[in-house]
Design an enzyme around this catalytic site. Structure first.
Site, PDB file in Angstrom:
ATOM      1  N   CYS A   1       0.840  -1.213   0.000  1.00  0.00           N
ATOM      2  CA  CYS A   1       0.000   0.000   0.000  1.00  0.00           C
ATOM      3  C   CYS A   1       0.873   1.260   0.000  1.00  0.00           C
ATOM      4  CB  CYS A   1      -0.915  -0.009   1.207  1.00  0.00           C
ATOM      5  SG  CYS A   1      -0.086  -0.459   2.752  1.00  0.00           S
TER       6      CYS A   1
ATOM      7  N   HIS B   1      -2.195   5.290   6.641  1.00  0.00           N
ATOM      8  CA  HIS B   1      -0.802   5.752   6.735  1.00  0.00           C
ATOM      9  C   HIS B   1      -0.760   7.222   6.322  1.00  0.00           C
ATOM     10  CE1 HIS B   1       0.443   1.550   6.887  1.00  0.00           C
ATOM     11  NE2 HIS B   1       0.001   1.309   5.666  1.00  0.00           N
TER      12      HIS B   1
HETATM   13  P1  NAD Z   1      -5.009 -11.093   6.654  1.00  0.00           P
HETATM   14  O1  NAD Z   1      -4.346 -11.778   7.775  1.00  0.00           O
HETATM   15  O2  NAD Z   1      -6.085 -10.098   6.939  1.00  0.00           O
HETATM   16  O3  NAD Z   1      -5.650 -12.175   5.668  1.00  0.00           O
HETATM   17  C1  NAD Z   1      -4.927 -13.289   5.254  1.00  0.00           C
HETATM   18  C2  NAD Z   1      -5.905 -14.457   5.086  1.00  0.00           C
HETATM   19  O4  NAD Z   1      -5.198 -15.590   4.578  1.00  0.00           O
HETATM   20  C3  NAD Z   1      -6.550 -14.907   6.398  1.00  0.00           C
HETATM   21  O5  NAD Z   1      -7.937 -15.088   6.166  1.00  0.00           O
HETATM   22  C4  NAD Z   1      -5.858 -16.225   6.707  1.00  0.00           C
HETATM   23  O6  NAD Z   1      -6.694 -17.091   7.426  1.00  0.00           O
HETATM   24  C5  NAD Z   1      -5.590 -16.767   5.307  1.00  0.00           C
HETATM   25  N1  NAD Z   1      -4.512 -17.747   5.195  1.00  0.00           N
HETATM   26  C6  NAD Z   1      -3.431 -17.907   6.009  1.00  0.00           C
HETATM   27  N2  NAD Z   1      -2.665 -18.947   5.556  1.00  0.00           N
HETATM   28  C7  NAD Z   1      -3.274 -19.422   4.446  1.00  0.00           C
HETATM   29  C8  NAD Z   1      -2.984 -20.475   3.528  1.00  0.00           C
HETATM   30  N3  NAD Z   1      -1.893 -21.238   3.671  1.00  0.00           N
HETATM   31  N4  NAD Z   1      -3.841 -20.706   2.505  1.00  0.00           N
HETATM   32  C9  NAD Z   1      -4.960 -19.950   2.350  1.00  0.00           C
HETATM   33  N5  NAD Z   1      -5.281 -18.940   3.192  1.00  0.00           N
HETATM   34  C10 NAD Z   1      -4.454 -18.691   4.219  1.00  0.00           C
HETATM   35  O7  NAD Z   1      -3.844 -10.454   5.788  1.00  0.00           O
HETATM   36  P2  NAD Z   1      -3.962  -9.178   4.832  1.00  0.00           P
HETATM   37  O8  NAD Z   1      -3.835  -7.966   5.662  1.00  0.00           O
HETATM   38  O9  NAD Z   1      -5.127  -9.336   3.944  1.00  0.00           O
HETATM   39  O10 NAD Z   1      -2.605  -9.298   4.027  1.00  0.00           O
HETATM   40  C11 NAD Z   1      -2.470 -10.164   2.918  1.00  0.00           C
HETATM   41  C12 NAD Z   1      -1.286  -9.731   2.101  1.00  0.00           C
HETATM   42  O11 NAD Z   1      -1.539  -8.408   1.605  1.00  0.00           O
HETATM   43  C13 NAD Z   1       0.059  -9.635   2.836  1.00  0.00           C
HETATM   44  O12 NAD Z   1       1.103  -9.907   1.926  1.00  0.00           O
HETATM   45  C14 NAD Z   1       0.119  -8.171   3.240  1.00  0.00           C
HETATM   46  O13 NAD Z   1       1.429  -7.723   3.468  1.00  0.00           O
HETATM   47  C15 NAD Z   1      -0.490  -7.528   2.011  1.00  0.00           C
HETATM   48  N6  NAD Z   1      -1.061  -6.215   2.248  1.00  0.00           N
HETATM   49  C16 NAD Z   1      -1.851  -5.977   3.319  1.00  0.00           C
HETATM   50  C17 NAD Z   1      -2.377  -4.717   3.514  1.00  0.00           C
HETATM   51  C18 NAD Z   1      -3.235  -4.394   4.689  1.00  0.00           C
HETATM   52  O14 NAD Z   1      -3.380  -3.242   5.028  1.00  0.00           O
HETATM   53  N7  NAD Z   1      -3.849  -5.304   5.354  1.00  0.00           N
HETATM   54  C19 NAD Z   1      -2.095  -3.698   2.596  1.00  0.00           C
HETATM   55  C20 NAD Z   1      -1.314  -3.983   1.467  1.00  0.00           C
HETATM   56  C21 NAD Z   1      -0.794  -5.258   1.305  1.00  0.00           C
END
Ligand code: NAD
Length: 339
Positions: free
Chosen positions: A140, A220
């Site tokens: 992000c 942010h």
């Molecule tokens: P999150 O924890 O909210 O969601 C991740 C999901 O994946 C959960 O539902 C979890 O149960 C599931 N999961 C875990 N292991 C798994 C597997 N082996 N197979 C299938 N599902 C599985 O995480 P998020 O915040 O959505 O982040 C996801 C990605 O996006 C990360 O790389 C993060 O750095 C990136 N990201 C997040 C944000 C943010 O603000 N949340 C912003 C930009 C990028």
């Protein structure tokens, strides 16, 4: 129709699923969950077939009235592209699954650049993503930095960027994360990873970044100072921002001077989940002195990368060749006009 699977239906995954389902040229063939959380109920309500990462947990889902369509490999077999939205590091572990299924895969910013070997930002390098099997949508913060840096670079050329990222501690739903009462230098050392991450998309930009985490969940905030190669003009910079489909000017007259008010504004606008897909640049903060430009921009961490994932799907499939056309299609399907 492009068939899209979402592996990891959490904060990012559920948003990307809704954005994909809204597109005229895409459909969701399945989303995956590890546990039967409230998000699994939302998937059922949306009509997205639910797949389980661990087949041993199938009974736990079914006991709660959540029908399971199958395993993750079964979901991948139905997809042209999978959006991996699992926690940082898990995407890398999932890559062999995608190779085996011969499916295109998009990773998120929590993975290293090397996992996909190509880092993506829609208006910077869409065409270079055409036809690729693996793409990483940058984080992000990096997305927010790339949009404005690329725009200023095209117009004026950039001699140097210096940016300080004041980062939200956690997303609103993450009750176990902090800090609750501290400013955490993350990292203490300079530069933070954001500058090098921008260079995975815009390799020629000289940039140095610093970052800290503060106890808030909203957004942010970036304090950015850019040294242009030519003298800048404030009116022209405003024009460039307002013309950009993924950047918006927070005008002084709105009376907004915080991330909390911005989020409230997004909710009042009727944005789904109060999401701000655009970078929000505070008009009154924009100061131009010759070649030096300074400003604040707020980035909604859960949202700005969502629209980028949708464009990345079209680029990888090669179905839309023009980045502007894909960006227009994505925004239009979401009824999204930047603030
Ligand atoms: P999150 O924890 O909210 O969601 C991740 C999901 O994946 C959960 O539902 C979890 O149960 C599931 N999961 C875990 N292991 C798994 C597997 N082996 N197979 C299938 N599902 C599985 O995480 P998020 O915040 O959505 O982040 C996801 C990605 O996006 C990360 O790389 C993060 O750095 C990136 N990201 C997040 C944000 C943010 O603000 N949340 C912003 C930009 C990028």
């Amino acid at each position: 129709m492009i068939r899209v699977a979402i592996n990891g239906y959490g904060t990012v995954g559920k948003r990307v699923a809704d954005a994909v389902a809204a597109q005229p040229d895409m459909e969701i063939v399945g989303v995956s969950k590890t546990k039967p959380s409230f998000e699994a109920y939302i998937a059922k309500q949306r009509g997205f077939p639910l797949y389980v990462a661990d087949p041993a947990k199938r009974a736990a889902f079914e006991k709660l009235g959540l029908p399971v369509a199958g395993s993750v490999p079964e979901m991948l077999a139905r997809a042209d592209v999978v959006v991996d939205a699992t926690p940082g590091g898990v995407g890398k572990a999932n890559k062999p699954l995608y190779e085996k299924a011969k499916v295109k895969a998009i990773f998120q910013g929590g993975e290293d650049h090397e996992v996909a070997g190509f880092s993506f930002c829609s208006d910077c390098n869409y065409q270079l993503a055409m036809g690729r099997q693996f793409v990483r949508v940058v984080s992000c913060n990096t997305t927010g930095l790339c949009r404005i840096i690329n725009t200023l670079d095209r117009e004026y050329g950039i001699a140097k960027v210096r940016a300080v990222m004041v980062r939200r501690a956690s997303d609103p739903g993450e009750v176990k994360k902090g800090p609750v009462d501290a400013v955490v230098l993350d990292p203490v050392t300079v530069p933070s990873h954001h500058g090098p991450d921008v260079q995975t998309v815009l390799a020629h930009i000289p940039i140095s970044t610093m970052a800290m985490i503060v106890p808030t969940t909203f957004m942010h905030m970036h304090a950015i100072q850019v040294e242009l190669k030519k003298d800048g003009k404030k009116e022209r910079i405003f024009e460039l921002i307002e013309k950009h489909p993924r950047m918006g000017l927070v005008k002084g007259g709105l009376g907004i001077k915080s991330t909390a008010e911005l989020k409230e504004y997004a909710l009042d606008l009727g944005r789904p989940r109060g999401d701000l897909w655009e970078s929000c640049i505070f008009a009154d903060s924009v100061a131009v002195q010759g070649k030096d430009v300074s400003f604040f921009q707020a980035i909604h961490q859960e949202a700005d990368i969502v629209v980028e994932n949708v464009d990345a799907i079209r680029a990888m499939m090669g179905s839309v060749k023009d980045p502007e056309e894909s960006i227009r299609m994505t925004n239009e399907a979401l009824h999204f006009v930047a603030i």
